[in-house]
Design an enzyme around this catalytic site. Sequence first.
Site, PDB file in Angstrom:
ATOM      1  N   ASP A  61      -2.335   2.798   4.125  1.00 18.64           N
ATOM      2  CA  ASP A  61      -1.828   2.707   2.745  1.00 18.64           C
ATOM      3  C   ASP A  61      -2.502   3.784   1.904  1.00 18.64           C
ATOM      4  OD1 ASP A  61      -0.718   2.003   0.329  1.00 18.64           O
ATOM      5  OD2 ASP A  61      -1.932   0.192   0.061  1.00 18.64           O
ATOM      6  N   ASN A 103     -10.071  -5.427  -3.854  1.00 19.18           N
ATOM      7  CA  ASN A 103      -9.323  -6.680  -3.738  1.00 19.18           C
ATOM      8  C   ASN A 103      -9.216  -7.074  -2.270  1.00 19.18           C
ATOM      9  OD1 ASN A 103      -7.393  -8.815  -4.652  1.00 19.18           O
ATOM     10  ND2 ASN A 103      -6.058  -7.649  -3.269  1.00 19.18           N
ATOM     11  N   HIS A 104      -9.187  -6.044  -1.424  1.00 23.95           N
ATOM     12  CA  HIS A 104      -9.001  -6.256   0.007  1.00 23.95           C
ATOM     13  C   HIS A 104      -9.715  -5.147   0.758  1.00 23.95           C
ATOM     14  CE1 HIS A 104      -5.650  -4.016  -1.890  1.00 23.95           C
ATOM     15  NE2 HIS A 104      -5.983  -3.126  -0.964  1.00 23.95           N
ATOM     16  N   GLN A 169      -4.189  -5.497   5.115  1.00 22.58           N
ATOM     17  CA  GLN A 169      -5.128  -5.466   3.971  1.00 22.58           C
ATOM     18  C   GLN A 169      -5.577  -6.887   3.608  1.00 22.58           C
ATOM     19  OE1 GLN A 169      -2.236  -3.312   1.636  1.00 22.58           O
ATOM     20  NE2 GLN A 169      -3.584  -1.538   1.430  1.00 22.58           N
ATOM     21  N   ASP A 171      -7.283  -9.918   1.995  1.00 26.39           N
ATOM     22  CA  ASP A 171      -7.954 -10.054   0.695  1.00 26.39           C
ATOM     23  C   ASP A 171      -9.395 -10.482   0.868  1.00 26.39           C
ATOM     24  OD1 ASP A 171      -5.416  -9.682  -0.599  1.00 26.39           O
ATOM     25  OD2 ASP A 171      -6.256 -10.784  -2.305  1.00 26.39           O
ATOM     26  N   ARG A 199     -11.659   3.928 -11.038  1.00 27.40           N
ATOM     27  CA  ARG A 199     -10.331   3.407 -11.305  1.00 27.40           C
ATOM     28  C   ARG A 199     -10.244   2.182 -10.394  1.00 27.40           C
ATOM     29  NH1 ARG A 199      -5.862   2.015  -7.906  1.00 27.40           N
ATOM     30  NH2 ARG A 199      -3.926   2.208  -9.064  1.00 27.40           N
ATOM     31  N   ASP A 201      -8.716  -0.813  -8.567  1.00 33.48           N
ATOM     32  CA  ASP A 201      -7.415  -1.145  -8.024  1.00 33.48           C
ATOM     33  C   ASP A 201      -7.107  -2.636  -8.218  1.00 33.48           C
ATOM     34  OD1 ASP A 201      -5.226  -0.139  -6.321  1.00 33.48           O
ATOM     35  OD2 ASP A 201      -6.002  -1.542  -4.822  1.00 33.48           O
ATOM     36  N   GLU A 243      -6.443  -0.808 -13.151  1.00 37.13           N
ATOM     37  CA  GLU A 243      -5.027  -0.949 -12.871  1.00 37.13           C
ATOM     38  C   GLU A 243      -4.699  -2.422 -13.066  1.00 37.13           C
ATOM     39  OE1 GLU A 243      -1.725  -0.534  -9.329  1.00 37.13           O
ATOM     40  OE2 GLU A 243      -3.668  -1.413  -8.955  1.00 37.13           O
ATOM     41  N   HIS A 309       0.848   7.649  -8.541  1.00 40.20           N
ATOM     42  CA  HIS A 309       1.081   7.802  -7.107  1.00 40.20           C
ATOM     43  C   HIS A 309       1.960   6.689  -6.548  1.00 40.20           C
ATOM     44  CE1 HIS A 309      -2.131   4.975  -7.645  1.00 40.20           C
ATOM     45  NE2 HIS A 309      -1.987   4.578  -6.400  1.00 40.20           N
ATOM     46  N   ASP A 310       2.188   5.642  -7.336  1.00 39.61           N
ATOM     47  CA  ASP A 310       3.040   4.540  -6.893  1.00 39.61           C
ATOM     48  C   ASP A 310       4.458   4.731  -7.425  1.00 39.61           C
ATOM     49  OD1 ASP A 310       1.067   3.176  -5.461  1.00 39.61           O
ATOM     50  OD2 ASP A 310       0.295   2.235  -7.287  1.00 39.61           O
TER      51      ASP A 310
HETATM   52  C1  GLC Z   1      -2.574  -0.435  -5.992  1.00 40.63           C
HETATM   53  C2  GLC Z   1      -2.411   1.024  -5.610  1.00 40.63           C
HETATM   54  C3  GLC Z   1      -1.396   1.131  -4.516  1.00 40.63           C
HETATM   55  C4  GLC Z   1      -1.854   0.319  -3.339  1.00 40.63           C
HETATM   56  C5  GLC Z   1      -2.176  -1.118  -3.749  1.00 40.63           C
HETATM   57  C6  GLC Z   1      -2.929  -1.842  -2.661  1.00 40.63           C
HETATM   58  O1  GLC Z   1      -1.428  -0.959  -6.543  1.00 40.63           O
HETATM   59  O2  GLC Z   1      -2.060   1.788  -6.731  1.00 40.63           O
HETATM   60  O3  GLC Z   1      -1.163   2.454  -4.140  1.00 40.63           O
HETATM   61  O4  GLC Z   1      -0.884   0.290  -2.340  1.00 40.63           O
HETATM   62  O5  GLC Z   1      -2.986  -1.177  -4.888  1.00 40.63           O
HETATM   63  O6  GLC Z   1      -4.236  -1.377  -2.569  1.00 40.63           O
END
Ligand code: GLC
Length: 554
Positions: A61, A103-104, A169, A171, A199, A201, A243, A309-310
């Site tokens: 990812d 987060n993961h 991924q 958690d 930054r 996530d 984010e 980037h998303d």
């Molecule tokens: C955030 C990132 C994204 C990623 C996701 C999981 O949303 O911007 O690119 O796939 O987290 O980590």
Amino acid sequence: MLNDLWYKNAIIYCLSVGTFMDANGDGIGDFAGLMRRLDYLQGLGITAIWLMPIQPSPGRDNGYDVSDYYNVDPKYGTLGDFAEFTHACAERGLRVIIDLVVNHTSDQHPWFKEARSDPDSKYRDWYVWADKKPPDATHGVAFPGVQKSTWSFDKRARRWYFHRFYDFQPDLNTSNPHVQAELLKIMGFWIQLGVSGFRMDAVPFVIATKGPKVREPVEQYEMLRSFREFLQWREGDAIILAEANVLPDTDLEYFGEEGERLPMMFNFQLNQNTFYTLATGDTKPLKHALLATKPRPPSAQWGVFLRNHDELDLGRLTPEQRAAVFAAFGPEPGMQLYQRGIRRRLAPMLAGDRRHLELAYSLMLSLPGTPVFRYGDEIGMGDDLRRPERACARTPMQWSTEPQGGFTKHTRPPVSVISGGPYGFERVNVATQRRDPNSLLNWMERMIRMRKEVPEISWGDFEVLRTSRSDVLALCYHWRNNSVLFLHNFAAKACTVKFRSGCNEPVGCPLINLLSDDHSQPGDDGRHAVVLEPYGYRWYRVGGLDYLLTRSEI
Ligand code: GLC
Ligand code: CA
């Protein structure tokens, strides 16, 4: 410096090391290559670099699946190279923030490997398990249409594990105090190597309660305070840029009433409504989003962006609004993603129309907050829709007309540079645009310079002015007895817009154009009448020319 709020008036530039510049010719961008381009970035005028994930990762990812938080992925270089890089940035006055993805982890992270294979391991409780498949396993997937569920069966553990994102991924159990302590240690490590922050996530998921019995996750906001406190103890001016695609009524929970939680968040509300307005010319929802996200503590700041980037996530618009944006900017199914967004870069979305692009970036630079650019935006790079999901907009930077756009000497890099057509490197590249005074690149550089000279945007209070037209946005900022005023015409037609300048004088004040000699005097009724070109924009200082001179001494 404890009180240095550098992020309030910064210009952030996001890039991924792997697609920026390859120095050793193996086809993958690296720190050595990036370091050769620091003078370019400094010349552009940006003040901070946000690096997308740089830590070792199986790369399923784009690095958002970390397998070691305390290292740099060897394909980009070594920790030594990283320290050289932060040093080289510091020499140029550039700040560095890096992605913090906690987060993961990757399912290849040693913690997860141990957790799944040994029930007695201390890492077992670092993840989120269920004995039976939870009934709502298909709810709340982050990538609808691609990701099937949020719980997967692990054969080794013979249990189900929770994953908000892809199944590789898992958690982290962020409620576990050991996990929380580790998280702080990770921040401390990178701070020590010279970064100015992170930054962060997927913040709402990091702080949400997780587990098979959790029907409605609850955000544990106080966790944010502990991150913030730790950072500031270690490095007074370090920040977290979150984010968090959340609704305005929880903004203050994230920032903290007194600014004691997150110093910065991306303004997703403004982002989505900006695209609606760009698509339709109707400024009403944009004004609404501006006012809805206005309340924030004085030390806090929004990150303002157009594309990242998303995919462009339009999930917070009404179905009708979303349909309007799809129709204008991503009509074909292949341009859309996850049933909620558009995966294209900005330039092709706006059909390469220079006037529309200038309007969009002029707006981004003048909305309340700190602008965040994505690499390649400054030259109007395009996308490669043959690549899957979000990968279409993650192609290498286009530097020149050399093979592979000068990104690498390798003839077949893993991710090819866009070639041919209106957005190929042959036409869209830095070297060509650098030589052309009228290029988008040179325009952007001038606009960034001007933006830095207008700190009112970052520090001041804003008003949305009433105008005679619904397709024109008039924003006025006030700070330290200075006012600046911005007009943006979202229509493809020229118009005359009438408005009062937002100063206290009943007869109105002159407006001094910051970008050209075309100033504006109020009429007898104290109102201005400005003729705007199709997609026209204006940056004004409110008050006489003498204002302009005194301002520059500050
Ligand atoms: C955030 C990132 C994204 C990623 C996701 C999981 O949303 O911007 O690119 O796939 O987290 O980590
Ligand atoms: Ca390389």
